[in-house]
Design a protein around this motif. Sequence first.
Motif, PDB file in Angstrom:
ATOM      1  N   LEU A 147       0.860  -1.189   0.000  1.00 12.31           N
ATOM      2  CA  LEU A 147       0.000   0.000   0.000  1.00 12.31           C
ATOM      3  C   LEU A 147       0.889   1.230   0.000  1.00 12.31           C
ATOM      4  O   LEU A 147       1.880   1.273   0.743  1.00 12.31           O
ATOM      5  N   ILE A 148       0.538   2.232  -0.760  1.00 12.75           N
ATOM      6  CA  ILE A 148       1.417   3.407  -0.849  1.00 12.75           C
ATOM      7  C   ILE A 148       1.620   4.052   0.537  1.00 12.75           C
ATOM      8  O   ILE A 148       2.684   4.577   0.837  1.00 12.75           O
ATOM      9  N   GLU A 149       0.613   3.949   1.411  1.00 12.61           N
ATOM     10  CA  GLU A 149       0.762   4.468   2.791  1.00 12.61           C
ATOM     11  C   GLU A 149       1.960   3.867   3.506  1.00 12.61           C
ATOM     12  O   GLU A 149       2.590   4.483   4.332  1.00 12.61           O
ATOM     13  N   LYS A 150       2.211   2.579   3.204  1.00  9.94           N
ATOM     14  CA  LYS A 150       3.302   1.874   3.908  1.00  9.94           C
ATOM     15  C   LYS A 150       4.643   2.083   3.198  1.00  9.94           C
ATOM     16  O   LYS A 150       5.693   1.759   3.746  1.00  9.94           O
ATOM     17  N   PHE A 151       4.598   2.577   1.973  1.00  7.41           N
ATOM     18  CA  PHE A 151       5.823   2.691   1.172  1.00  7.41           C
ATOM     19  C   PHE A 151       6.758   3.775   1.708  1.00  7.41           C
ATOM     20  O   PHE A 151       7.954   3.578   1.830  1.00  7.41           O
ATOM     21  N   PHE A 152       6.160   4.941   2.036  1.00 11.23           N
ATOM     22  CA  PHE A 152       6.998   6.049   2.513  1.00 11.23           C
ATOM     23  C   PHE A 152       7.219   5.892   4.015  1.00 11.23           C
ATOM     24  O   PHE A 152       6.262   5.866   4.789  1.00 11.23           O
ATOM     25  N   VAL A 153       8.472   5.824   4.425  1.00 13.85           N
ATOM     26  CA  VAL A 153       8.780   5.619   5.837  1.00 13.85           C
ATOM     27  C   VAL A 153       9.203   6.937   6.487  1.00 13.85           C
ATOM     28  O   VAL A 153       8.758   7.283   7.577  1.00 13.85           O
ATOM     29  N   ASP A 154      10.053   7.685   5.821  1.00 18.72           N
ATOM     30  CA  ASP A 154      10.534   8.961   6.354  1.00 18.72           C
ATOM     31  C   ASP A 154      11.106   9.752   5.167  1.00 18.72           C
ATOM     32  O   ASP A 154      11.101   9.252   4.049  1.00 18.72           O
ATOM     33  N   ALA A 155      11.621  10.948   5.458  1.00 17.89           N
ATOM     34  CA  ALA A 155      12.237  11.716   4.371  1.00 17.89           C
ATOM     35  C   ALA A 155      13.368  10.876   3.773  1.00 17.89           C
ATOM     36  O   ALA A 155      14.206  10.343   4.520  1.00 17.89           O
ATOM     37  N   TYR A 156      13.384  10.729   2.466  1.00 19.14           N
ATOM     38  CA  TYR A 156      14.406   9.974   1.736  1.00 19.14           C
ATOM     39  C   TYR A 156      14.464   8.503   2.143  1.00 19.14           C
ATOM     40  O   TYR A 156      15.494   7.857   1.971  1.00 19.14           O
ATOM     41  N   GLU A 157      13.384   7.970   2.678  1.00 19.39           N
ATOM     42  CA  GLU A 157      13.412   6.572   3.121  1.00 19.39           C
ATOM     43  C   GLU A 157      12.098   5.875   2.758  1.00 19.39           C
ATOM     44  O   GLU A 157      11.018   6.364   3.098  1.00 19.39           O
ATOM     45  N   VAL A 218       4.901  19.296   3.221  1.00 18.96           N
ATOM     46  CA  VAL A 218       5.037  20.182   4.393  1.00 18.96           C
ATOM     47  C   VAL A 218       5.922  19.587   5.480  1.00 18.96           C
ATOM     48  O   VAL A 218       6.477  20.300   6.303  1.00 18.96           O
ATOM     49  N   GLY A 219       6.008  18.252   5.510  1.00 24.06           N
ATOM     50  CA  GLY A 219       6.811  17.581   6.538  1.00 24.06           C
ATOM     51  C   GLY A 219       7.653  16.489   5.905  1.00 24.06           C
ATOM     52  O   GLY A 219       7.865  16.494   4.696  1.00 24.06           O
ATOM     53  N   PRO A 220       8.116  15.531   6.687  1.00 19.42           N
ATOM     54  CA  PRO A 220       9.041  14.517   6.151  1.00 19.42           C
ATOM     55  C   PRO A 220       8.437  13.626   5.060  1.00 19.42           C
ATOM     56  O   PRO A 220       9.121  13.270   4.105  1.00 19.42           O
ATOM     57  N   THR A 221       7.164  13.252   5.213  1.00 20.98           N
ATOM     58  CA  THR A 221       6.549  12.416   4.172  1.00 20.98           C
ATOM     59  C   THR A 221       5.108  12.871   3.922  1.00 20.98           C
ATOM     60  O   THR A 221       4.478  13.445   4.810  1.00 20.98           O
ATOM     61  N   ALA A 222       4.623  12.534   2.740  1.00 20.99           N
ATOM     62  CA  ALA A 222       3.202  12.776   2.460  1.00 20.99           C
ATOM     63  C   ALA A 222       2.393  11.825   3.331  1.00 20.99           C
ATOM     64  O   ALA A 222       2.832  10.711   3.616  1.00 20.99           O
ATOM     65  N   ARG A 223       1.205  12.262   3.785  1.00 24.01           N
ATOM     66  CA  ARG A 223       0.402  11.382   4.638  1.00 24.01           C
ATOM     67  C   ARG A 223      -1.088  11.519   4.405  1.00 24.01           C
ATOM     68  O   ARG A 223      -1.573  12.572   4.025  1.00 24.01           O
ATOM     69  N   ARG A 224      -1.800  10.405   4.598  1.00 28.19           N
ATOM     70  CA  ARG A 224      -3.268  10.407   4.582  1.00 28.19           C
ATOM     71  C   ARG A 224      -3.747  11.000   5.883  1.00 28.19           C
ATOM     72  O   ARG A 224      -3.174  10.736   6.937  1.00 28.19           O
ATOM     73  N   ILE A 225      -4.845  11.785   5.838  1.00 32.66           N
ATOM     74  CA  ILE A 225      -5.323  12.397   7.077  1.00 32.66           C
ATOM     75  C   ILE A 225      -6.735  11.883   7.349  1.00 32.66           C
ATOM     76  O   ILE A 225      -7.726  12.497   6.943  1.00 32.66           O
ATOM     77  N   GLN A 226      -6.811  10.756   8.034  1.00 28.04           N
ATOM     78  CA  GLN A 226      -8.111  10.111   8.216  1.00 28.04           C
ATOM     79  C   GLN A 226      -9.064  10.929   9.090  1.00 28.04           C
ATOM     80  O   GLN A 226     -10.278  10.892   8.895  1.00 28.04           O
ATOM     81  N   GLU A 227      -8.502  11.679  10.030  1.00 25.56           N
ATOM     82  CA  GLU A 227      -9.339  12.512  10.904  1.00 25.56           C
ATOM     83  C   GLU A 227     -10.163  13.507  10.052  1.00 25.56           C
ATOM     84  O   GLU A 227     -11.349  13.738  10.320  1.00 25.56           O
ATOM     85  N   ALA A 228      -9.528  14.064   9.052  1.00 24.89           N
ATOM     86  CA  ALA A 228     -10.227  15.018   8.181  1.00 24.89           C
ATOM     87  C   ALA A 228     -11.213  14.287   7.270  1.00 24.89           C
ATOM     88  O   ALA A 228     -12.321  14.782   7.001  1.00 24.89           O
ATOM     89  N   GLU A 229     -10.832  13.103   6.811  1.00 23.27           N
ATOM     90  CA  GLU A 229     -11.721  12.332   5.918  1.00 23.27           C
ATOM     91  C   GLU A 229     -13.039  11.997   6.628  1.00 23.27           C
ATOM     92  O   GLU A 229     -14.115  12.120   6.054  1.00 23.27           O
ATOM     93  N   SER A 230     -12.919  11.583   7.911  1.00 25.27           N
ATOM     94  CA  SER A 230     -14.136  11.128   8.591  1.00 25.27           C
ATOM     95  C   SER A 230     -15.095  12.285   8.875  1.00 25.27           C
ATOM     96  O   SER A 230     -16.287  12.065   9.091  1.00 25.27           O
TER      97      SER A 230
END
Length: 293
Positions: A147-157, A218-230
Amino acid sequence: MLRRFRLEEPETVQEASQLLARHGEAARIYAGGTELLLVMKEGLAHYERLVNVKKIPHLDEVKLTDGFVSIGALSTHRQLLFSPVVRRHLPAFAGMEANVANIRVREVGTIGGNLCFAEPHADPGTLLLALGAKVIAAKNTGQREILIEKFFVDAYETCLEPDELLTEIRVPRLPARSGVAYLKFGYLERPSVGVALFLSLDGNGKSVGDARIAVGCVGPTARRIQEAESLLEGKSVDEASRLIAEAGAAAARASQAISDLHGSQDYKEHIVGVLLKRAFRQAVEQCRQRVEG
Ligand SMILES: Cc1cc2nc3c(=O)[nH]c(=O)nc-3n(C[C@H](O)[C@H](O)[C@H](O)COP(=O)(O)OP(=O)(O)OC[C@H]3O[C@@H](n4cnc5c(N)ncnc54)[C@H](O)[C@@H]3O)c2cc1C
């Protein structure tokens, strides 16, 4: 200055993976080289062997399957911008590609290189999060879907193992009554803020079914924001539109924005809210137009 290195030219994924396994930290995959060669020229890293994967067939193909659009990791940004499949089935992705980097980088830089380098100020990862994409990582002994969510771990990682290659990106086909918007803002070479929104309306077209919101750059990795989705899911479109400022604030809070050359934390958080509001309007409009799957 670029120090000497040896160029390996495998013709299969298995051969490439074996080379990576054999040479460990001394080897790196070379696709378009737009990130890698810069880093090496600056003297920030040196690899004795570059494993050029461009001779491996089929890794630059874009195909439509029953369930998803399959994008080969070696597809260049330019190819994706002009691909009839991408333009027809993932118009927001083609739109995003039009504004990645500059014409020179788009010509040779690949989608796989973009994702694997995991530079925080990049566009595709954010949009792929909202699109619910998966990626395929392959090595000598087989392949796995991530899943792309799991692919990005940190900046450059990323979560790729040292002998794995990214071979394909699978983007689910858009359902009927759905819309996708990706908006970014920046004043340096790379974006400061990117916001992506996928929205689907329920059967009667009056309320929000699924919402996927992603914030990047804006930060180290792109992220899904489930709080906003719900906050949006299950609400009537009017109600969701009244709640969009609250969703923007939730997205900004959870985005892990940091102050850097691209702007202060407060500033980036403010822009997240502004872009989400605009993305919502665009996505709702598309949902209403897009009746076929
Ligand atoms: C001037 C400039 C402006 C830019 N602006 C933007 C922008 O606005 N938005 C944006 O999103 N991006 C931007 N970029 C980044 C650009 O999109 C990337 O440079 C490009 O996509 C990288 O692809 P590449 O094939 O050249 O990667 P390479 O440089 O070949 O590789 C990058 C890294 O990924 C690894 N890698 C490559 N392919 C694979 C694979 N298939 N499997 C495993 N590992 C792999 C390499 O080993 C290396 O570590 C910019 C870049 C430049 C130079």
